[in-house]
Design an enzyme around this catalytic site. Structure first.
Site, PDB file in Angstrom:
ATOM      1  CD  GLU A   1      33.755  51.717  79.068  1.00 43.68           C
ATOM      2  OE1 GLU A   1      32.927  52.351  78.386  1.00 43.68           O
ATOM      3  OE2 GLU A   1      34.542  50.897  78.585  1.00 43.68           O
TER       4      GLU A   1
ATOM      5  CE  LYS B   1      30.720  54.738  71.376  1.00 39.55           C
ATOM      6  NZ  LYS B   1      30.811  53.759  70.284  1.00 39.55           N
TER       7      LYS B   1
ATOM      8  CB  VAL C   1      38.027  53.926  76.767  1.00 35.44           C
ATOM      9  CG1 VAL C   1      39.491  54.068  77.178  1.00 35.44           C
ATOM     10  CG2 VAL C   1      37.510  52.527  77.091  1.00 35.44           C
TER      11      VAL C   1
ATOM     12  CG  ASP D   1      35.110  53.678  62.785  1.00 36.59           C
ATOM     13  OD1 ASP D   1      35.559  54.235  63.814  1.00 36.59           O
ATOM     14  OD2 ASP D   1      34.008  53.100  62.765  1.00 36.59           O
TER      15      ASP D   1
ATOM     16  CB  SER E   1      38.353  54.139  69.018  1.00 34.37           C
ATOM     17  OG  SER E   1      37.929  54.664  70.251  1.00 34.37           O
ATOM     18  CB  ALA E   2      38.427  59.550  70.231  1.00 37.17           C
ATOM     19  CG  ASP E   3      38.512  54.528  73.371  1.00 35.15           C
ATOM     20  OD1 ASP E   3      37.879  55.575  73.627  1.00 35.15           O
ATOM     21  OD2 ASP E   3      38.004  53.386  73.436  1.00 35.15           O
TER      22      ASP E   3
ATOM     23  CE  LYS F   1      35.545  47.346  72.137  1.00 31.66           C
ATOM     24  NZ  LYS F   1      34.590  48.434  72.035  1.00 31.66           N
TER      25      LYS F   1
HETATM   26  N1  PSU Z   1      34.373  47.492  75.572  1.00 29.98           N
HETATM   27  C1  PSU Z   1      33.300  46.703  75.722  1.00 29.98           C
HETATM   28  N2  PSU Z   1      32.093  47.224  75.428  1.00 29.98           N
HETATM   29  C2  PSU Z   1      31.945  48.529  75.030  1.00 29.98           C
HETATM   30  C3  PSU Z   1      33.090  49.355  74.864  1.00 29.98           C
HETATM   31  C4  PSU Z   1      34.277  48.781  75.156  1.00 29.98           C
HETATM   32  O1  PSU Z   1      33.418  45.544  76.103  1.00 29.98           O
HETATM   33  O2  PSU Z   1      30.826  48.970  74.802  1.00 29.98           O
HETATM   34  C5  PSU Z   1      32.955  50.817  74.467  1.00 29.98           C
HETATM   35  C6  PSU Z   1      33.996  51.635  75.248  1.00 29.98           C
HETATM   36  O3  PSU Z   1      33.325  52.674  75.908  1.00 29.98           O
HETATM   37  C7  PSU Z   1      34.927  52.156  74.184  1.00 29.98           C
HETATM   38  C8  PSU Z   1      33.972  52.322  73.044  1.00 29.98           C
HETATM   39  O4  PSU Z   1      35.571  53.352  74.573  1.00 29.98           O
HETATM   40  O5  PSU Z   1      33.200  51.124  73.101  1.00 29.98           O
HETATM   41  C9  PSU Z   1      34.667  52.512  71.724  1.00 29.98           C
HETATM   42  O6  PSU Z   1      33.776  53.074  70.819  1.00 29.98           O
HETATM   43  P1  PSU Z   1      34.300  53.804  69.482  1.00 29.98           P
HETATM   44  O7  PSU Z   1      34.941  52.703  68.686  1.00 29.98           O
HETATM   45  O8  PSU Z   1      33.059  54.351  68.825  1.00 29.98           O
HETATM   46  O9  PSU Z   1      35.264  54.872  69.915  1.00 29.98           O
HETATM   47 MN    MN Z   2      34.482  54.967  65.641  1.00 30.38          MN
END
Ligand code: PSU
Ligand code: MN
Length: 301
Positions: free
Chosen positions: A22, A83, A103, A135, A137-139, A156
């Protein structure tokens, strides 16, 4: 719409194993120049373990699967890069925009390019306080619908891990701990949470991916690969730092897409760079395992 780099195109033509990577981790997950160094090292690690790396990003409205070193460098230095998650991808392409893929978006692009294995650091998930903010994530939804095996060091630790694993269970996503009974917690090898599934080898993980496709079950797999012991930061050390960073995000009114990058940056400051060192070590470790899974998958096709 999809441009394969010459290296990735050649690998596809020759039927060689490919590992997707990614780009949000480069633009939003790490500071310059460590982000560029890490991106290069991760690609080298994939190559050293017998697969071809395909870093994915959107450049001027085109989906790039595999970046040249010059493109990698431009992206790593760029300020205010978008992003892009699932929701943003088509708009970015349609408007000729440039952005880094999360992701979720990386999984979509990888699947369209016929790539089944993807290595990253940590996936997004359910944020602490999600009962108020919603909140999530769409992941997580992406893992439920796109057939890519994602190798990460867990979700994380800034997230609400128990809620993240519960949502993945609801969505029917196999969460597979590698070589241990408990789930890892990104910067630490162990969390108190027992893993729903455990596999010990790349061959088994590849077989499971293959079987899911054969059974026509949509979605991918999340492979939770613990950080190497010598690089981990103890959960007790991190807990107060994560609490502080989370509180700071609230005080500064950080919401939405800004939350994850803010927390990672704040934890980097509060650990005086140690979190970044650990992050780099775990991404490299995931790149190695992903390359091995991609190689094994090639023997099953
Ligand atoms: N893992 C890391 N650093 C990052 C991310 C993941 O160590 O920056 C990123 C990935 O791209 C993941 C995103 O998909 O953070 C998730 O963001 P959000 O919670 O806004 O969906
Ligand atoms: Mn989010």
């Amino acid at each position: 719409m999809i441009a394969l780099s010459p290296e990735v195109q050649a690998a596809k033509d020759a039927g060689q194993p490919i590992v997707a990577l990614e780009s949000t981790i480069i633009t939003h997950g790490m500071p310059y120049p460590q982000n560029l160094e890490t991106a290069r090292r991760v690609e080298a690690e994939v190559r050293a373990h017998g697969a071809v790396p395909a870093t994915i990003a959107i450049l001027n409205g085109q989906i790039h699967v595999g970046l040249t070193d010059a493109e990698l460098e431009t992206l790593a230095q760029a300020k205010n890069v978008a992003k892009l998650s699932r929701a943003d991808l088509a708009v970015c392409v349609a408007t000729g925009g440039t952005g880094a893929t999360t992701v979720a978006a990386t999984m979509i692009c990888a699947a369209r390019a016929g790539i089944a294995v993807f290595a990253t650091g940590g996936i997004g998930g359910v944020h602490k306080g999600a009962e108020d903010t919603f909140d999530i994530s769409a992941d997580l939804q992406e893992l439920a619908q796109t057939p890519v095996t994602v190798v990460a060091a867990g979700a994380k630790a800034i997230l609400d891990l128990p809620k993240t694993w519960e949502v993945l269970e609801t969505l029917g996503v196999p969460v597979i701990a590698v070589g241990q009974d408990h789930l890892p917690a990104f910067w630490s090898r162990q969390s108190p949470l027992k893993a729903p599934l455990r596999l010990d080898t790349a061959a088994e993980i590849a077989k499971a991916h293959h079987m899911r496709v054969a059974l026509d079950i949509p979605g991918g797999q999340l492979v939770a690969n613990p950080i190497p012991a010598e690089a981990e930061i103890a959960a007790e050390v991190l807990a107060p730092i994560i609490a502080q960073a989370t509180q700071d995000a609230e005080i500064h009114g950080i919401t939405g897409k800004g939350v994850t990058p803010y927390l990672l940056q704040r934890i980097f400051e509060l650990t005086e760079g140690r979190s970044l060192e650990a992050n780099i070590a775990l991404v490299l470790n995931n790149a190695r395992l992903a390359a091995a899974i991609a190689r094994e998958l090639g023997t099953l096709a």
